[in-house]
Design an enzyme around this catalytic site. Structure first.
Site, short mmCIF file in Angstrom:
data_model
loop_
_atom_site.label_atom_id
_atom_site.label_comp_id
_atom_site.label_asym_id
_atom_site.label_seq_id
_atom_site.Cartn_x
_atom_site.Cartn_y
_atom_site.Cartn_z
N ASP A 25 -4.00 -9.53 -16.25
CA ASP A 25 -5.01 -10.57 -16.12
C ASP A 25 -6.16 -10.21 -17.06
OD1 ASP A 25 -6.49 -12.73 -14.85
OD2 ASP A 25 -5.28 -12.34 -13.08
N GLU A 37 -5.77 -19.95 -17.82
CA GLU A 37 -6.21 -20.70 -16.64
C GLU A 37 -7.32 -21.66 -17.09
OE1 GLU A 37 -7.98 -19.93 -12.17
OE2 GLU A 37 -8.92 -19.06 -13.93
N ASP A 88 -4.47 3.53 2.72
CA ASP A 88 -5.88 3.10 2.84
C ASP A 88 -6.01 1.62 3.20
OD1 ASP A 88 -5.22 1.86 0.48
OD2 ASP A 88 -6.80 2.77 -0.73
N ASP A 133 -8.09 -15.61 -17.41
CA ASP A 133 -8.94 -16.19 -16.36
C ASP A 133 -9.94 -17.20 -16.95
OD1 ASP A 133 -9.66 -15.75 -13.45
OD2 ASP A 133 -11.63 -15.44 -14.37
N HIS A 179 -3.14 -17.03 -5.94
CA HIS A 179 -4.07 -16.32 -5.06
C HIS A 179 -5.33 -17.13 -4.73
CE1 HIS A 179 -5.60 -15.84 -9.05
NE2 HIS A 179 -6.74 -15.39 -8.57
N ASP A 180 -5.50 -18.29 -5.37
CA ASP A 180 -6.67 -19.13 -5.12
C ASP A 180 -6.33 -20.36 -4.28
OD1 ASP A 180 -8.29 -17.50 -6.68
OD2 ASP A 180 -7.87 -18.64 -8.51
N ASP A 214 0.86 -1.18 0.00
CA ASP A 214 0.00 0.00 0.00
C ASP A 214 0.90 1.24 0.00
OD1 ASP A 214 -2.03 1.84 0.35
OD2 ASP A 214 -2.25 1.44 2.51
N ASP A 263 -1.56 -1.14 -3.86
CA ASP A 263 -1.87 -0.38 -5.07
C ASP A 263 -0.68 -0.40 -6.04
OD1 ASP A 263 -0.09 1.49 -3.88
OD2 ASP A 263 -1.78 2.36 -2.77
C1 NOJ Z 1 -10.20 -17.69 -11.37
C2 NOJ Z 1 -9.53 -16.66 -10.53
O1 NOJ Z 1 -8.19 -17.02 -10.33
C3 NOJ Z 1 -10.32 -16.56 -9.25
O2 NOJ Z 1 -9.66 -15.77 -8.29
C4 NOJ Z 1 -11.68 -16.03 -9.60
O3 NOJ Z 1 -12.48 -16.06 -8.43
C5 NOJ Z 1 -12.37 -16.85 -10.68
N1 NOJ Z 1 -11.49 -17.22 -11.75
C6 NOJ Z 1 -13.50 -16.06 -11.29
O4 NOJ Z 1 -12.99 -15.01 -12.06
#
Ligand code: NOJ
Length: 574
Positions: free
Chosen positions: A110, A274, A37, A217, A348-349, A33, A41
Site C-alpha cells: 500500500d 484508489e 499481542d 491510497d 477494509h473500508d 496474530d 502481524d
Molecule cells: C483510503 C483508505 O483505504 C482508508 O482506509 C484510509 O482511511 C484513507 N484512505 C486515508 O488514508
C-alpha cells in the site's frame, strides 16, 4: 535503469501478467496474530501462506504495515522504509515476499503518499516555519480578523473526512495545516518537486526489495486545487475544498512522472489507484496503457450509491439492483476498449458485501455470498477478494459506540450527536455501514478467538466464527470457499473470462443480474438471482440456452425456467 529482460527484480512479471490475476487483500492487523499481542502481524501472514496458495490467488495486497502511530490503522505513516513493531520487521517482510514468490504469488504494498503521519520526520521539521520543509505541507494563517486557534478561525470551513475541520491548528507557528482525513494525517504538498522526488526514491527502494506493485491510497487527491496551491485565493466561507481535491489539475502529469521516475511500467509492476470521485472518463485517462500512468483504478461509484441525498454522514439508502448492475455495466462499457477495470465489493473500508448486497440470514448467506462472487468475478477486469469474503464473513452485531474502534465511526457518531441527531439514528447507520465490520479478525477455526490470536483480539471477533470459519469451509465441498476457488480457477483457465466482451442483459430487472462475456466464438452467460425469492427466467431478452454447458452453479442443475433464491449459473453457450 536496467532493461526489463535482464533485471532479476523483474523475474516472473511478463507483460500484462496482471490481466489474468486475482488479488487478495490482507488487512494485517486482523489476519493472523503470531505473537499473542492480539494484533495480526507479518509472520502470521507467512504462517497462512498455504491457505492463500490453496485458494489460488495470484497477488497479495497488504494494507499498510509501515511504522505508524496507528491513528488510522496504518494509513498514517511515520516511516515509509520500516515496519511497525506491531507487525514485525523488515526481515519478516522479506521472508513473506520469499514465501509468496516460492508459491508463485506476488506481493503488492500500500502506497500512502497523499499524506503522512504528523509524526513523520518531514512533518516534524515542517512545523518550523523557517525550515526547508515548511513547503512540503500546506500551511495557511488563520482566517483574517480571527485569533489563531479560536473557534471559527480556520482558513475555511471545509470538513475533514474524520474530523470537523480539514485545517489543523499548530500552536507553535500559530498557523493551520491542511489535513483532509484527520489532524494526524497532514497532506503533502505535491507542487514541491522535492516532495515528489522523495516519494519516488522511497518507491524505488521498495521495488528493489522485490515487491510486485503498489495499491495507491487516494492517489487522485495528490494534485490540489488552485486555492491550496496558492494560485487562487481561499474563500474563508467556502466548504467545498474537501470535494474539490479530487482529480486535480496536475494529477495525470504527476502519475506519468511517477511512472517514469520509478519504472512502474518498465518493471511490469501492477498498479491500482484508489480514486474516490473518479469517473469513467478519469479512469480511461489513468489506465490507457499508452499514457503510462496506472493499470487500473478503484472507483467508488458503486459503493457510494447507498449514501443519503444530503451531506449528512449518517444517512444511507437501499440501492435497487438495476442501479448497481447498471453502474458496473457503465464501467465495463467505458473501459471496454481502452484501460482496465478493477472489480470489488469488499475491502477494509466497506461493510461486508454479503450483509450489504446479499442476504446474511442463515438460510441465504452461503448462496448469496457465492452468487455475489460469481457476478463480480465474471465481469471483465481484475477481481479483488478481501480477507474473509471467500468465507462469506458477515457484518458484526455492533450495537453500542463502545464496540467501535475506527476513527471514521467515532467521528460520524460525534458529528451526528453534535448536530442533535438521536443516537439511535447514528448507531443504525454504523451498524449497517461501519468500516469496523470488515476489520473484525479473520475467522480461522471454531477454537478460542477463532484461531486468530492466543491473546486478546484488538477488535472483538464476530461471534458467528463458531460456524463461519476457514477450517469448516475447507472441509465442505459446497462452501463459499470452494466456490471462490472454482471462480479463481475459471478465470485462470478461460480466455473469455479474462478478455471477453461484456454485455448486460435485462438491465431493468430487479432480481436477475444477467450478462454475457464473449470472445471469438465462445460466449458465456451469467444468470444470477440476486434476491431472496425465486424468479422465473424471462422468455425474452436472454440468449437461447439449449444445449448450454453449466460451468459453475450454486445449485445442482434443476428447473431451467426458474432460479431459486440467490441461485446463479455460469453457462457456456453452444
Ligand atoms: C483510503 C483508505 O483505504 C482508508 O482506509 C484510509 O482511511 C484513507 N484512505 C486515508 O488514508
Amino acid at each position: 535503469m536496467t532493461s526489463r529482460t535482464t533485471d532479476p527484480i523483474d523475474a516472473g512479471r511478463p507483460d500484462g501478467w496482471w490481466r489474468s490475476a486475482v488479488v487478495y487483500q490482507i488487512y494485517p492487523r486482523s489476519f493472523q496474530d503470531s505473537d499473542g499481542d492480539g494484533i495480526g502481524d507479518i509472520p502470521g501472514i507467512t504462517r497462512r501462506i498455504d491457505y492463500l496458495a490453496d485458494l489460488g490467488v495470484d497477488v497479495l495486497w497488504l494494507s499498510p504495515v509501515y511504522r505508524s502511530p496507528q491513528v488510522d490503522n496504518g494509513y498514517d505513516i511515520s516511516d515509509y522504509q520500516d515496519i511497525d513493531p506491531e507487525f514485525g520487521t523488515l526481515a519478516d517482510l522479506d521472508a513473506l515476499i520469499a514465501a509468496a514468490h516460492e508459491r508463485g504469488i506476488k506481493l503488492v504494498m500500500d502506497l500512502v503518499v497523499n499524506h503522512t503521519s504528523d509524526q513523520h520526520p518531514w512533518f516534524v521539521e515542517s512545523r518550523d516555519p523557517a525550515s526547508a520543509k515548511r513547503d512540503w505541507y500546506i500551511w495557511r494563517p488563520a482566517r483574517p480578523g480571527f485569533e489563531p486557534g479560536t473557534p471559527g478561525a480556520e482558513p475555511d470551513r471545509s470538513p475533514a473526512a474524520f474530523a470537523p475541520s480539514a485545517w489543523a491548528y499548530d500552536p507553535t507557528s500559530r498557523e493551520y495545516y491542511f489535513a483532509l482525513f484527520s489532524a494526524g494525517q497532514p497532506d503533502l504538498n505535491w507542487e514541491n518537486p522535492d516532495v515528489r522526488q522523495a516519494v519516488y526514491a522511497m518507491m524505488r527502494w521498495w521495488i528493489d526489495r522485490g515487491i510486485d506493485g503498489f495499491r495507491m491510497d487516494v492517489i487522485n487527491l495528490i494534485s490540489k486545487p488552485a486555492e491550496l496551491t496558492g494560485a487562487a485565493p481561499l474563500d474563508p466561507d467556502g466548504d467545498q475544498l474537501r470535494l474539490r481535491v479530487t482529480n486535480g489539475p496536475r494529477l495525470h502529469e504527476f502519475l506519468q512522472e511517477m511512472n517514469r521516475e520509478t519504472g512502474l511500467d518498465e518493471h511490469n509492476l501492477v498498479t491500482v489507484g484508489e480514486m474516490p470521485g473518479s469517473t469513467v472518463e478519469t479512469a480511461v485517462l489513468t489506465t490507457d496503457p499508452d499514457r503510462h500512468e496506472l493499470n487500473m483504478v478503484f472507483t467508488f461509484e458503486h459503493v457510494r450509491m447507498d449514501r443519503g441525498p444530503g451531506s449528512r454522514l449518517w444517512d444511507f439508502a437501499d440501492v435497487p439492483l438495476s442501479a448497481l448492475k447498471g453502474n458496473l455495466a457503465h464501467w465495463q462499457d467505458g473501459l471496454a476498449d481502452v484501460g482496465w477495470n478493477s472489480l470489488y465489493f469488499d475491502n477494509h473500508d466497506q461493510p461486508r458485501a454479503v450483509s450489504r448486497f446479499g442476504d446474511d440470514s442463515p438460510e441465504h448467506r452461503v448462496n448469496s455470498a457465492k452468487t455475489l462472487g460469481t457476478v463480480l468475478h465474471l465481469h471483465k477486469g481484475t477481481p479483488y477478494v478481501y480477507q474473509g469474503e471467500e468465507l462469506g464473513m458477515t457484518n458484526a452485531p455492533l450495537t453500542e459506540i463502545g464496540q467501535y474502534r475506527d476513527i471514521s465511526a467515532l467521528n460520524v457518531h460525534a458529528a451526528a450527536l453534535a448536530a442533535g441527531v438521536p443516537e439511535g439514528e447514528a448507531l443504525r447507520f454504523l451498524a449497517a455501514r461501519s468500516r469496523d465490520h470488515a476489520r473484525t479478525p479473520m475467522q480461522w477455526d471454531a477454537g478460542a478467538h477463532a484461531g486468530f490470536t492466543t491473546g486478546t483480539p484488538w477488535l472483538a471477533l464476530n461471534p458467528n466464527y463458531d460456524t463461519i470459519n476457514a477450517d469448516a469451509a475447507r472441509r465442505d465441498p459446497d462452501s463459499v470457499f470452494a466456490h471462490f476457488r472454482k471462480l479463481i480457477a475459471l478465470r485462470h483457465e478461460s480466455a473469455a473470462v479474462q478478455e471477453g466482451r461484456f454485455q448486460l442483459l435485462l438491465p431493468d430487472h430487479e432480481q436477475l443480474w444477467a450478462f454475457t462475456r464473449s470472445l471469438g466464438d465462445e460466449t458465456m452467460l451469467v444468470l444470477a438471482n440476486c434476491s431472496s425469492s425465486p424468479v422465473t427466467v424471462p422468455a425474452e431478452g436472454l440468449p437461447d440456452v439449449t444445449g448450454a454447458e453449466l460451468l459453475l452453479g450454486t445449485h445442482a442443475a434443476g428447473d431451467a425456467g426458474e432460479l431459486a433464491p440467490w441461485e446463479s449459473r455460469i453457462l457456456r453457450l453452444r
